[in-house]
Structure formats: structure tokens, C-alpha cells
Scaffold this active site. Sequence first.
Site, short mmCIF file in Angstrom:
data_model
loop_
_atom_site.label_atom_id
_atom_site.label_comp_id
_atom_site.label_asym_id
_atom_site.label_seq_id
_atom_site.Cartn_x
_atom_site.Cartn_y
_atom_site.Cartn_z
N HIS A 148 19.13 3.16 -20.93
CA HIS A 148 18.73 2.03 -20.08
C HIS A 148 18.67 0.76 -20.92
CE1 HIS A 148 16.49 5.50 -18.04
NE2 HIS A 148 17.50 5.21 -17.25
N LYS A 159 18.12 11.60 -19.02
CA LYS A 159 16.78 12.15 -18.82
C LYS A 159 16.86 13.47 -18.06
CE LYS A 159 16.55 8.68 -15.27
NZ LYS A 159 16.13 7.37 -14.96
N LYS A 170 25.94 13.16 -23.44
CA LYS A 170 25.38 11.98 -22.79
C LYS A 170 23.85 12.08 -22.87
CE LYS A 170 24.64 9.71 -18.47
NZ LYS A 170 24.20 10.08 -17.15
N CYS A 222 21.71 12.68 -8.30
CA CYS A 222 22.53 11.49 -8.01
C CYS A 222 21.98 10.72 -6.82
CB CYS A 222 23.95 11.86 -7.63
SG CYS A 222 24.94 12.56 -8.91
N HIS A 282 14.83 5.26 -21.46
CA HIS A 282 15.37 5.73 -22.74
C HIS A 282 16.42 4.73 -23.23
CE1 HIS A 282 18.98 7.14 -20.68
NE2 HIS A 282 18.22 7.83 -19.85
N CYS A 287 27.76 19.43 -9.43
CA CYS A 287 27.86 17.98 -9.56
C CYS A 287 28.48 17.66 -10.92
CB CYS A 287 26.47 17.37 -9.45
SG CYS A 287 26.35 15.76 -10.23
N CYS A 332 23.44 16.04 -4.00
CA CYS A 332 22.88 16.19 -5.35
C CYS A 332 21.66 15.28 -5.44
CB CYS A 332 23.90 15.82 -6.43
SG CYS A 332 23.16 15.72 -8.08
N HIS A 371 25.67 15.90 -13.27
CA HIS A 371 24.45 16.60 -13.67
C HIS A 371 24.61 18.10 -13.86
CE1 HIS A 371 23.04 12.79 -11.84
NE2 HIS A 371 22.28 12.80 -12.89
N1 MSP Z 1 18.88 3.60 -9.69
C1 MSP Z 1 20.27 3.75 -9.94
C2 MSP Z 1 20.97 2.40 -10.01
C3 MSP Z 1 20.81 1.54 -8.79
S1 MSP Z 1 21.57 0.00 -9.01
C4 MSP Z 1 21.57 -0.69 -7.52
C5 MSP Z 1 20.47 4.47 -11.25
N2 MSP Z 1 19.45 4.46 -12.12
S2 MSP Z 1 19.44 5.15 -13.57
O1 MSP Z 1 18.10 5.03 -14.06
O2 MSP Z 1 20.01 6.44 -13.52
O3 MSP Z 1 20.34 4.22 -14.45
C6 MSP Z 1 21.72 4.43 -14.62
C7 MSP Z 1 22.23 3.38 -15.57
O4 MSP Z 1 21.50 3.42 -16.79
C8 MSP Z 1 23.67 3.54 -16.00
O5 MSP Z 1 24.59 3.03 -15.06
C9 MSP Z 1 23.66 2.74 -17.27
O6 MSP Z 1 23.65 1.38 -16.97
C10 MSP Z 1 22.35 3.13 -17.89
N3 MSP Z 1 22.48 4.32 -18.72
C11 MSP Z 1 21.78 5.48 -18.57
N4 MSP Z 1 22.12 6.32 -19.58
C12 MSP Z 1 23.03 5.75 -20.38
C13 MSP Z 1 23.74 6.16 -21.53
N5 MSP Z 1 23.55 7.30 -22.12
N6 MSP Z 1 24.67 5.30 -22.03
C14 MSP Z 1 24.93 4.10 -21.43
N7 MSP Z 1 24.27 3.71 -20.36
C15 MSP Z 1 23.27 4.47 -19.83
O7 MSP Z 1 21.54 4.99 -11.47
#
Ligand code: MSP
Length: 504
Positions: free
Chosen positions: A20, A297, A294, A128, A17, A142, A125, A145
Site C-alpha cells: 500500500h 495480506k 506477492k 476480491c 503493508h 481465484c 471471491c 488469491h
Molecule cells: N479497496 C480496493 C481498491 C478500491 S479503489 C476504488 C483494493 N484495496 S487493497 O487494499 O487491496 O489495495 C490494492 C492496491 O494496493 C493495489 O492495487 C496496489 O495499489 C497496492 N498494493 C497492494 N499490494 C501491493 C504489492 N505487493 N505491490 C504493489 N502494490 C501493492 O483493492
Amino acid sequence: MRYYITTPIYYVNADPHLGHAYTTIAADVLARYHRQRGDDVFFLTGTDEHGNKVAQAAAERGLSPKEHCDEVAEHFRVLTRQLNASNDFFIRTTDPGHEAFVQQFVLRLKDAGDIEKRTYGGLYCTACEGFYYERDLVDGKCPIHQIEPQWLEEENYYFLLSRYQERLAEFFRAHPGWVRPRSRYNEALSFIEQGLEDISISRSSITWGVPVPWDAGQVIYVWVDALINYLSALTYATPGEDLLPVFWPAQLHTMAKDILKFHAVIWPALLMSAGYALPEGEIIHGYLLMGGEKMSKTRGNVLDPFAVMEQHGLDALRFYLFREVTFGQDGVIGLEGFEQRYNNELANELGNLVSRTVSMVGKYRGGITPSATPDAGLAAEGAAAVDACRAHFDATEITAALESIWDLVRRLNRYVEERAPWRLAKDEAQAAHLDQVLHDLVAGLRLVSLCLSPVMPDTAVEILRRLGQPCEPADLLLEHAQWRAASATVQAAAPLFPRIEPAG
Ligand code: MSP
């Protein structure tokens, strides 16, 4: 200079989304900027594919974990391309090269005497993929979440994180800029100072993961597996070449604040134990908020980046995200705000400036930008804007860099009004003056394009092309960011950013 920059690797439990996309674009902007400085850049992104959360998502779809991962990882890879991300490699934690490296890495932890087998029960969690201390829960839930963690008890291998508490605290005190912004640095340091407990780094209850090399009955905890990607990727990204000695330590890990603790506490301790240098810095940005929540997903509140790009163009999206939300802070985004900035700043301010310049060179000078001695005052303002922009990009202040560029765009628009080329054109005695004004508008827009290219790479090249200025990648290097314009033929074309008209 070498510049190794990473994004988090994203979970493949659901499709990508805009959140990312945001981090990937941020890292891409910085990677492109550093290439423009002439640095030797390695930019890494990819997917995190092991762990409970992914295995569950696969099971829900009736697929094997690998089938599920192949499909969703491809969606992330496609997104990376659609964002025009200039990543040098896309890592998947199911790559055999990664899995083998993870096993070697944990053996190093064991050799260092930092691994112990213990029975542990804790509140876990799944969203997480992490344990919580009672004290960190909010109403028993958590804090990220808002779901209740489950009690999980297993015999696992432990990493003796507590041993690293002092070394970590010392490292933090010696490197106050290591985690930015400062508020996140303080948060990580205070977490360390509160006392670190040893962490379980294996799971016996699940099989979807990298086997513990000395105990086939356990897999390595997904977060340890995931963090190691920043090292492992370098060992097999270029077949036959180990880039680890070339690019490690990384200059910058980028991420949002949700995964600060893993990167600022656990990761450096693992690296210390395994005998690797620590990354040089971490930049923690805020959340993109839509309607105040926020976008996540897990909470099903998702804006599809594919649709946004299709309707409004990729560069406009890249611009908007970093113009609207100060990089490092949380910020609200939405279609209305997008349309406003698009119309005011891209269509009216930048797009019009390009159209007017091209059309005036066409009308008054037969389409060829005249040679001229620049207006020294204006050229100095241009140089100052470039300097400010560079300083901001060097400090990873993407929003502030855009602000400096926009100062120059607005200055050039005022210059058109002040000099009124249409009046100069009516007076033969003003011919040299008109040459100078047209030359300087092209020179100024050339600098705008160079500075803007990390954020809006295709737009920058398109502006240069319309202005008849050199626009190969080598021409965009910052060493060419001087106030000058080639005397070449300009190209008239349709508006760069056609206005979005109000619906209905
Ligand atoms: N797989 C772990 C990360 C492992 S790194 C060794 C993870 N994945 S995640 O798919 O949940 O991605 C989290 C990251 O996605 C956040 O730290 C950020 O970089 C990005 N974001 C996800 N949602 C976001 C927003 N709504 N706003 C800004 N960044 C966002 O955690």
C-alpha cells in the site's frame, strides 16, 4: 494546469503493508512533481471500508464494523503521514458525504435506464469482492488469491454493463495511451472485446454498506461504492466548496494490476452512464515481490513499512523502492538490496558529494560559496539532466527520472576527481578556476536537490540548507532549475546517510 491524482482506497480488513505504501508514495512523487511544475494539484488517498471482507474482519475481532474501521483507517492515515504523503484529503467510504454522493450517483444510473432487478448466481471471491467467470479461474481457484470462489445467489440490482461494450471499445481505440503501460491497455481492451456481462451492483445478503436509495433491503456493491470515491471526495474535501467542477476529470488514477478490470472497464462505463467525463489516464504499476511472492495480506507475507522507515529513514525507503523496481514492472525488493543501494548510492555517491563540497567550500573559501562564471559544458550537462528528468516525470516514469538525476550525481563526482580542487588550492594562479569548480559543484547539487525533491523531499531541503541555498517550497519550483548558486554560507554537518555497516 490542474492535476488531480488518486491512489486506490485501501481495504481496512487488515493493517497497511509496504505494498500500500508503494502506491501512496508513487502518487505522492507525482503530486509533488506537479506542484513543483506550478500545477494546481489535488492528491487523494483513503480507505475502502464497506463489504463482506471488512464486515468479516470486524466480526472475527468481536467488533462492530464501524469500530473496526475507525481503528484500521487510523492506521492507514498514520501511514500516510509517516510516508510524508502530501495528500490533500483522506477519504473514508464511511464518511457521510461519500455515502450521500454514492446514493445520488446510483440514482443517475437508474435514471439513465441502466439498472434492472434480476436473480443472479455466480462464483464469488470474497477476497476480491468480485464475481468470476468460470473461464477466468485457474484450477477452479481465484487467480489472485488461489482460493475457491463460493457460489452466491441473490436477487440484486444490475448495472447493464453489456450496453457499454461498444462505447468502451471505441473509447479505448481512440485513446491508446489511456491505460499505461501498453500491456495493461491491451489486457483491458481484450477483456472488453471478449464480451461484457451485466454486473450486480447491490447485495441483499449483507448490511454493511451504503443502502440502495430506492430499496432499503439492499446495499450497494462495495466496488461501485469504492470507485465513486474519486468523485465524492471532491464534493466535501473542502467544507463549503464543491471541487468537483474544478478537479474532475482526474488526470491520473494509480494502482497495481490486481484492480485493473474495475478501473479500466467498470469505472468508465459507470461514468458514461451517470454522465460524467472519464479520467484522463490510469497508470498500472507492478507488484513489489519479496522472496518471489506477492506481498499480500491475504497470504500473510508482509513486510512492516513502519519498521523499515524507523531503521533506515523514510527518504531512503522512498528512493530505494523506485530506484530498485522499474515503475510499471514487478520487482523483487529485500533488505540486502536496500543496504547495497543505500551504501553505494546514497552514502557514497550523493552523501559524500555533499560532504566533500561543503568541506571544500569551508576549507578553501571560508565557508562561502564563491561567485563565478560556470563551466559551460558542465552547465549544459546539468540542463540536459533536468530536461530528461522532467520528461520522465511527465511520462510518470519515476525510475527513469531517478536515473537521469543519478547521471548528474555521478557526473559531479567525476568532476571533483577531474578538477581535483585540492591541487588547485595549492596554486594561487588557479584561484579563479577553484572558485568556478566550487561554485559549479554547489550549482550542480542544487539542481540535483530540486530534481530529487519529489522522491526525497526532506533530503532535498536538507542538502539545499547545508549548501546555504534557498530552500523554501517556492524556491524548489522547477522554474528555478537553472545552473546557479547563491554566494552564501555552507553548513557542515554529520553525514546525510551514515553507512550501514555489515552486522556482526
Ligand atoms: N479497496 C480496493 C481498491 C478500491 S479503489 C476504488 C483494493 N484495496 S487493497 O487494499 O487491496 O489495495 C490494492 C492496491 O494496493 C493495489 O492495487 C496496489 O495499489 C497496492 N498494493 C497492494 N499490494 C501491493 C504489492 N505487493 N505491490 C504493489 N502494490 C501493492 O483493492
